[in-house]
Write a protein that holds these residues in place. Sequence first.
Motif, mmCIF file in Angstrom:
data_model
loop_
_atom_site.group_PDB
_atom_site.id
_atom_site.type_symbol
_atom_site.label_atom_id
_atom_site.label_comp_id
_atom_site.label_asym_id
_atom_site.label_seq_id
_atom_site.Cartn_x
_atom_site.Cartn_y
_atom_site.Cartn_z
ATOM 1 N N ASN A 60 7.860 8.154 11.193
ATOM 2 C CA ASN A 60 8.759 7.468 10.253
ATOM 3 C C ASN A 60 8.012 6.421 9.429
ATOM 4 O OD1 ASN A 60 10.949 8.993 11.054
ATOM 5 N ND2 ASN A 60 11.642 7.481 12.548
ATOM 6 N N PHE A 61 7.043 5.759 10.062
ATOM 7 C CA PHE A 61 6.246 4.762 9.363
ATOM 8 C C PHE A 61 5.419 5.419 8.253
ATOM 9 C CE2 PHE A 61 2.430 1.994 9.070
ATOM 10 C CZ PHE A 61 3.059 0.837 8.651
ATOM 11 N N LEU A 62 4.854 6.581 8.542
ATOM 12 C CA LEU A 62 4.092 7.310 7.524
ATOM 13 C C LEU A 62 5.000 7.712 6.352
ATOM 14 C CD1 LEU A 62 1.969 9.582 9.869
ATOM 15 C CD2 LEU A 62 1.159 7.593 8.586
ATOM 16 N N LEU A 63 6.216 8.124 6.669
ATOM 17 C CA LEU A 63 7.178 8.486 5.615
ATOM 18 C C LEU A 63 7.500 7.268 4.751
ATOM 19 C CD1 LEU A 63 9.603 10.759 7.675
ATOM 20 C CD2 LEU A 63 7.715 11.481 6.174
ATOM 21 N N LEU A 64 7.637 6.111 5.398
ATOM 22 C CA LEU A 64 7.901 4.869 4.665
ATOM 23 C C LEU A 64 6.724 4.524 3.751
ATOM 24 C CD1 LEU A 64 9.684 2.273 4.272
ATOM 25 C CD2 LEU A 64 8.225 1.247 6.033
ATOM 26 N N LEU A 65 5.504 4.686 4.258
ATOM 27 C CA LEU A 65 4.317 4.397 3.439
ATOM 28 C C LEU A 65 4.270 5.295 2.209
ATOM 29 C CD1 LEU A 65 1.506 3.824 6.104
ATOM 30 C CD2 LEU A 65 2.829 2.109 4.848
ATOM 31 N N ILE A 66 4.678 6.538 2.362
ATOM 32 C CA ILE A 66 4.725 7.438 1.208
ATOM 33 C C ILE A 66 5.800 6.970 0.236
ATOM 34 C CG2 ILE A 66 5.336 9.779 0.459
ATOM 35 C CD1 ILE A 66 3.891 10.755 3.022
ATOM 36 N N GLU A 67 6.959 6.635 0.773
ATOM 37 C CA GLU A 67 8.063 6.187 -0.085
ATOM 38 C C GLU A 67 7.687 4.928 -0.870
ATOM 39 O OE1 GLU A 67 12.410 4.119 0.580
ATOM 40 O OE2 GLU A 67 11.787 5.655 2.005
ATOM 41 N N LYS A 68 7.003 4.003 -0.229
ATOM 42 C CA LYS A 68 6.646 2.731 -0.863
ATOM 43 C C LYS A 68 5.299 2.782 -1.585
ATOM 44 C CE LYS A 68 10.267 0.593 0.648
ATOM 45 N NZ LYS A 68 11.316 0.145 -0.253
ATOM 46 N N ARG A 69 4.712 3.978 -1.622
ATOM 47 C CA ARG A 69 3.428 4.206 -2.289
ATOM 48 C C ARG A 69 2.318 3.325 -1.710
ATOM 49 N NH1 ARG A 69 6.099 4.378 -8.189
ATOM 50 N NH2 ARG A 69 7.144 6.364 -7.924
ATOM 51 N N ARG A 70 2.280 3.270 -0.375
ATOM 52 C CA ARG A 70 1.267 2.474 0.336
ATOM 53 C C ARG A 70 0.408 3.330 1.270
ATOM 54 N NH1 ARG A 70 1.031 -2.154 -2.503
ATOM 55 N NH2 ARG A 70 3.022 -3.215 -2.582
ATOM 56 N N ILE A 71 0.520 4.629 1.207
ATOM 57 C CA ILE A 71 -0.210 5.504 2.125
ATOM 58 C C ILE A 71 -1.723 5.349 1.954
ATOM 59 C CG2 ILE A 71 -0.235 7.578 0.669
ATOM 60 C CD1 ILE A 71 0.440 7.549 4.460
ATOM 61 N N THR A 72 -2.172 4.963 0.762
ATOM 62 C CA THR A 72 -3.610 4.775 0.547
ATOM 63 C C THR A 72 -4.145 3.569 1.314
ATOM 64 O OG1 THR A 72 -3.190 3.498 -1.450
ATOM 65 C CG2 THR A 72 -3.609 5.872 -1.734
ATOM 66 N N GLN A 73 -3.260 2.725 1.804
ATOM 67 C CA GLN A 73 -3.675 1.549 2.567
ATOM 68 C C GLN A 73 -3.579 1.770 4.079
ATOM 69 O OE1 GLN A 73 -2.032 -2.121 1.200
ATOM 70 N NE2 GLN A 73 -2.310 -1.597 -0.937
ATOM 71 N N LEU A 74 -3.447 3.024 4.476
ATOM 72 C CA LEU A 74 -3.250 3.344 5.889
ATOM 73 C C LEU A 74 -4.367 2.796 6.769
ATOM 74 C CD1 LEU A 74 -1.609 4.692 8.112
ATOM 75 C CD2 LEU A 74 -2.817 6.821 7.604
ATOM 76 N N GLN A 75 -5.619 2.934 6.358
ATOM 77 C CA GLN A 75 -6.716 2.443 7.198
ATOM 78 C C GLN A 75 -6.670 0.930 7.363
ATOM 79 O OE1 GLN A 75 -10.365 4.250 5.767
ATOM 80 N NE2 GLN A 75 -10.039 5.984 7.124
ATOM 81 N N ALA A 76 -6.411 0.200 6.300
ATOM 82 C CA ALA A 76 -6.316 -1.261 6.378
ATOM 83 C C ALA A 76 -5.126 -1.677 7.242
ATOM 84 C CB ALA A 76 -6.208 -1.871 4.986
#
Length: 182
Positions: free
Chosen positions: A75-91
């Motif tokens: 669900n967190f990954l889905l949220l990151l996609i929705e908020k356009r933050r998936i590129t910050q996953l490593q940080a």
Amino acid sequence: MASVVSERYAQALYEAAGGLEQAREAGRALAQVSALIGQNPDYLTLLSSPAIAQADRQQAVRAAFAGRVPGIVCNFLLLLIEKRRITQLQAITQAYEGLVRRAASICQATVVTAVPMEAALLERLRDKLACLTGLQIELVNEIDPTVLGGACVRWGSRQIDGTIRSSLRALAAELCPAEGRR
């Protein structure tokens, strides 16, 4: 260093995880997902591409991770996609790991040496640092061939530099005080 955004997302996931054990489990899964995506830059490009519909990008995450990682992480990954933050996953993952360590009273320390340290010596250093900090220590031995001898220990914002190079610098500053003022 983590950005304010990555720290906020990490904090949100940590709070949503509940207790320390759930946070650790989520952290392990998040680290695995982050490493996997980091090894596959094309997948990250797919997940972050505005040319692909958000629903399709989220479906790609569900297909890859649903049932394989805890639901909270998916669900967190889905949220990151929705908020356009998936590129910050490593940080975000790094910031999250720091939160879990702090909650568990664990401090990560690094000892830099010219050659690998023996296990017994690493254990003694770990014990000394634990006494000094009052925390459980995760100790990593980094090898740097430019170190002439000795060791440099870093944890948090602290450092103990016991290398020959730092001793020579201190000696030079003592012998030639005018040189050190330039």
